[in-house]
Write an enzyme that holds these catalytic residues in place. Structure first.
Site, PDB file in Angstrom:
ATOM      1  N   SER A   1       0.828  -1.213   0.000  1.00 47.02           N
ATOM      2  CA  SER A   1       0.000   0.000   0.000  1.00 47.02           C
ATOM      3  C   SER A   1       0.861   1.261   0.000  1.00 47.02           C
ATOM      4  O   SER A   1       0.439   2.308  -0.496  1.00 47.02           O
ATOM      5  CB  SER A   1      -0.945   0.010   1.209  1.00 47.02           C
TER       6      SER A   1
ATOM      7  N   ARG B   1       9.661  -4.890   8.544  1.00 50.92           N
ATOM      8  CA  ARG B   1       9.342  -6.316   8.619  1.00 50.92           C
ATOM      9  C   ARG B   1      10.623  -7.147   8.543  1.00 50.92           C
ATOM     10  O   ARG B   1      11.636  -6.713   7.993  1.00 50.92           O
ATOM     11  CB  ARG B   1       8.400  -6.722   7.469  1.00 50.92           C
TER      12      ARG B   1
ATOM     13  N   HIS C   1      -2.476  -7.300  15.487  1.00 51.99           N
ATOM     14  CA  HIS C   1      -1.391  -8.221  15.167  1.00 51.99           C
ATOM     15  C   HIS C   1      -0.719  -8.694  16.454  1.00 51.99           C
ATOM     16  O   HIS C   1      -0.793  -8.027  17.491  1.00 51.99           O
ATOM     17  CB  HIS C   1      -0.348  -7.528  14.287  1.00 51.99           C
TER      18      HIS C   1
ATOM     19  N   ASN D   1      -1.281 -10.431  10.789  1.00 45.73           N
ATOM     20  CA  ASN D   1      -0.179 -10.706   9.855  1.00 45.73           C
ATOM     21  C   ASN D   1       0.508 -12.021  10.215  1.00 45.73           C
ATOM     22  O   ASN D   1       0.073 -12.746  11.106  1.00 45.73           O
ATOM     23  CB  ASN D   1       0.807  -9.537   9.832  1.00 45.73           C
TER      24      ASN D   1
ATOM     25  N   GLU E   1      -2.483   6.313   8.764  1.00 43.47           N
ATOM     26  CA  GLU E   1      -3.375   6.685   7.658  1.00 43.47           C
ATOM     27  C   GLU E   1      -4.751   7.159   8.119  1.00 43.47           C
ATOM     28  O   GLU E   1      -5.323   8.093   7.551  1.00 43.47           O
ATOM     29  CB  GLU E   1      -3.543   5.502   6.696  1.00 43.47           C
TER      30      GLU E   1
ATOM     31  N   ARG F   1       2.418  -2.073  20.640  1.00 42.36           N
ATOM     32  CA  ARG F   1       3.003  -2.312  19.312  1.00 42.36           C
ATOM     33  C   ARG F   1       3.286  -1.003  18.564  1.00 42.36           C
ATOM     34  O   ARG F   1       4.200  -0.940  17.738  1.00 42.36           O
ATOM     35  CB  ARG F   1       2.064  -3.195  18.487  1.00 42.36           C
TER      36      ARG F   1
ATOM     37  N   ASP G   1       8.510  20.364  50.624  1.00 46.76           N
ATOM     38  CA  ASP G   1       9.243  21.618  50.839  1.00 46.76           C
ATOM     39  C   ASP G   1       9.730  21.657  52.277  1.00 46.76           C
ATOM     40  O   ASP G   1       8.927  21.699  53.218  1.00 46.76           O
ATOM     41  CB  ASP G   1       8.340  22.818  50.553  1.00 46.76           C
TER      42      ASP G   1
ATOM     43  N   ASP H   1      16.337  24.716  47.252  1.00 45.62           N
ATOM     44  CA  ASP H   1      15.053  25.407  47.107  1.00 45.62           C
ATOM     45  C   ASP H   1      15.105  26.526  46.064  1.00 45.62           C
ATOM     46  O   ASP H   1      14.121  26.765  45.356  1.00 45.62           O
ATOM     47  CB  ASP H   1      14.555  25.948  48.457  1.00 45.62           C
TER      48      ASP H   1
END
Length: 754
Positions: free
Chosen positions: A55, A145, A252, A285, A339, A353, A445, A549
């Site tokens: 794609s 990949r 996935h 996948n 996308e 992931r 403090d 401080d």
């Protein structure tokens, strides 16, 4: 080769030298393009491994094919494209009318870690013959990949130039390691965002070989939303489904934690079943763990459930129409955080992931997706919303930039890479935990009189504050600090605050690296060589930061006050004593022995009054609360303090407050003392201006408003003209000590990037 500028470039002032080099770079680019034009076509091999990377690569392939006078396209298909269980997606390449020069069966089935390693090995065995036969000038490799790692390794070892698409991005799991490994093998880089570009630069990649182009898939998807989507929705989800009333789910396995990712997928399906909306579920996948995820789908009957449509593959042009008009997308696919933002579709990103990806406001992260209820709550928050469209990853013009970039490659240039070392930018994103809990710090403090512990939110809101008298002995003080911190931490749970750590502001010289008070002021007894970090960290099981401080006051201004976004400024704290902090190039200055910014002990008179430090003529000896109290007592003892409208009871201790009141009521001697104190402070500020040259001076503390006018007058008369442009302001923070202690925690613990 010259670096092409992307569409994120901001207008800047360009010096004549920079302009010269820009013009020189343009000339080099034109020369390189002319050389390639006069010689043979550039042989470009595009290797695609799966439906996701195609794609992104397809728009580039169409562009290369359209400019056949410049390029010769060779297509290699491998990986899950050629597996029936994953849709035989090589067919969509053929349907796009591309000639596939080589098909390589490289996947070893098993869908576990060993199978992934064996698949890389099989690809490495087969690829050399293919590359020897095709002899490409450049290979285009996409993403992160394991198949792409084999491609890049083979090409690099065979001295074939590599153009890596989408390098420099940050996400979760093993993908990060693979992506960055490919970056180190690649010779040229096409990135999608400004942050990705900065990451590549910080990884020592040559800036001239980086193109900020945007994501190639955006060239297609930005023009897709207005196409006939009703028919596509009916094909994949049914005749009765309306736009914005269905969910797209794509999840996935996480290869670094397969067991947890399978459990999370099971919880996701349970939540989707309970949510009761029509859902298109795409198979995962081929990564390790995918087989177990498919078993979970079948165990729950997803393929036969009336509300679900389970599919192996949807053509990209139809898939983007489905997500563009969905009520929500859920899962952990990069498509969701990249996308889908172009359409403003709500997205729920599950798990780790995609940790680190830049996202639009449409993405809600559920990183600890450990309960069905949390995922269900996210669905209720997101489903049906419409967010503004985001173009973080592109503007639809990536391919023309990439083609121009390819034409500029000079094949006569040596392959050896050059390196440099610039910085990295951070990214910030939405998190479900930010909605469910308020990220907060415990701020402590330690003053001369009181000991205060507060819960402070990320926005600087003091949610809860506890105050006790500061004990006189070390043992009692440590015991009380721990007790108050434990009490506040318990209360934080009821207030829906997540405590990230403990920040401590204390008087004296502090080693912030070790969390040790080295030497204390006389105001806090038994407080030298004290390890504050260890007992508190051991009791609360939280990280602990400690600082002076005055430094904390400067940090408070940097995060919440006038110093926000200012590169160089100084904070002066006017209270019982005089302290301060210095911010230089956005960072706090501690000094070689942690003694920087002891601004109260700048000497403004050699024969001035004695200071608590043992010296004479320090600013603190003139302008501190203790110094004003000393002068007030002198006047009172001589019956020169009280004027009409003033009374001091017998049991009342004369203080600086009485001196200020007398000055306001017209006591000339009291007014003169205040003016002298302000002048001493002003002279100290002038010394600071001549030493540090800050652009801003912030007066903090209870006496600041009484001194500012005099300080400005002294600067006008005593500072060098080049230093007089400094801004001098009074702090608008109600409690800088606590806010500064909190910022110690919030600045460090939130620097991690999701």
């Amino acid at each position: 080769m010259i670096r092409c500028q992307g569409f994120w470039s901001c207008p800047v002032d360009i010096s004549s030298t920079e302009l010269y080099f820009k013009n020189l770079s343009k000339q080099k680019q034109k020369q390189a393009m002319e050389k390639n034009r006069n010689n043979r076509k550039l042989r470009v091999c595009v290797a695609t491994c799966n439906r996701a990377d195609y794609s992104k690569l397809a728009p580039i392939m169409f562009g290369i094919k359209a400019e056949s006078e410049f390029f010769e396209l060779e297509v290699v298909v491998l990986g899950s494209h050629l597996i029936d269980d994953y849709g035989n997606t090589y067919r969509m390449i053929e349907q796009d009318d591309f000639d596939i020069h080589t098909r390589l069966h490289t996947i070893v089935r098993g869908e576990d870690e060993a199978a992934m390693v064996e698949s890389v090995g099989l690809a490495l065995v087969k690829l050399p013959d293919v590359l020897n036969r095709l002899k490409p000038d450049i290979m285009i490799v996409h993403g992160d990949r394991f198949d792409a790692l084999a491609l890049a390794t083979s090409a690099a070892l065979m001295n074939i130039r590599i153009l890596h698409i989408e390098g420099g991005e940050v996400s979760g799991t093993i993908d990060d390691s693979i992506r960055h490994a490919i970056t180190k093998l690649a010779h040229y880089h096409v990135c999608c965002t400004r942050s990705a570009e900065q990451h590549l630069i910080s990884m020592c990649e040559d800036h001239d070989r980086i193109l900020l182009a945007g994501c190639p898939s955006y060239d297609k998807l930005l023009s897709a939303k207005n196409k006939d989507y009703i028919g596509v929705i009916r094909i994949w989800l049914g005749e009765d489904v309306k736009p914005r009333d269905y969910i797209v789910a794509l999840q996935h396995p996480v290869t670094t934690d397969i067991k947890h990712s399978i459990k999370m997928f099971e919880l996701t399906l349970d939540a989707l079943i309970s949510f009761n909306k029509r859902t298109l579920v795409l198979f995962p996948n081929i990564d390790a763990g995918s087989k177990e995820m498919v078993r979970v789908m079948r165990k729950k009957g997803i393929e036969h459930h009336p509300n679900f449509r389970a599919v192996k593959h949807v053509p990209f042009d139809q898939f983007i129409l489905l997500v563009a008009h969905a009520g929500c997308m859920i899962g952990n696919s990069s498509c969701g955080v990249r996308e889908v933002g172009a359409f403003g579709t709500p997205v729920i990103n599950l798990g780790t992931r995609q940790t680190g990806r830049e996202t639009g406001e449409n993405v809600l992260h559920v990183r600890d997706a450990d309960t069905q209820d949390k995922i269900l709550q996210a669905l209720h928050l997101q489903f049906g919303k419409q967010y503004p469209c985001s173009k973080i990853y592109g503007d639809g013009n990536a391919v023309p930039r990439i083609l121009k970039f390819l034409k500029s490659i000079d094949l006569k240039e040596p392959l050896q890479k050059k390196f440099c070392f610039p910085p990295v930018k951070e990214s910030i994103s939405q998190d479900i935990d930010h909605i469910m809990e308020t990220q907060s710090a415990l701020a402590v403090d330690l003053g001369g009189t009181n000991l205060r512990v507060a819960i402070v939110s990320m926005k600087g809101e003091i949610v809860k504050k506890i105050t006790q008298l500061n004990p006189k002995t070390f043992e009692d003080r440590i015991e009380l600090i721990v007790k108050m911190c434990v009490e506040a931490a318990s209360e934080a749970v009821n207030l829906n605050c997540r405590i990230l750590g403990v920040g401590i502001s204390t008087g004296g010289r502090v080693n912030p690296r070790e969390g040790i008070v080295l030497h204390s002021t006389k105001l806090i007894q038994e407080w030298s060589s004290v390890d504050l970090r260890t007992p508190i960290s051991d009791s609360l099981h939280l990280p602990v930061w400690v600082d002076n401080d005055g430094n904390c006051a400067a940090l408070a201004e940097r995060k919440f006050g006038h110093g926000k976004g200012v590169e160089n400024f100084v904070t002066l704290v006017t209270g019982t004593g005089i302290g301060g902090g210095i911010i230089h190039q956005h960072e706090l200055i501690h000094g070689s022995s942690f003694c920087a910014a002891e601004l109260g002990h700048i000497v403004v008179s050699l024969d001035g009054p004695e200071c608590l430090c043992g010296g004479h003529g320090c600013i603190e000896a003139y302008a501190s609360g203790i110094a004003l109290q000393r002068e007030a007592k002198k006047l009172h003892d001589e019956d020169l303090l009280l004027v009409e409208g003033m009374t001091v009871k017998k049991e009342e201790v004369v203080s600086a407050v009485h001196l200020i009141q007398a000055a306001k009521l017209g006591n000339a001697k009291a007014d003169n003392i205040l003016r002298t104190a302000g002048t001493a402070l002003g002279l100290g500020v002038v010394n600071i201006l001549h030493t540090m040259n800050p652009s801003l001076v912030i007066l903090s503390g209870v006496l600041a408003s009484h001194y500012i006018s005099t300080v400005k007058d002294v600067i006008c008369h005593q500072a060098l003209p080049s230093a007089q442009a400094v801004d001098v302001v009074v702090s608008n923070l109600a409690d800088p000590a606590l806010l500064g202690a909190a910022s110690l925690v919030l600045d460090y613990t939130t620097r991690r990037t999701y």
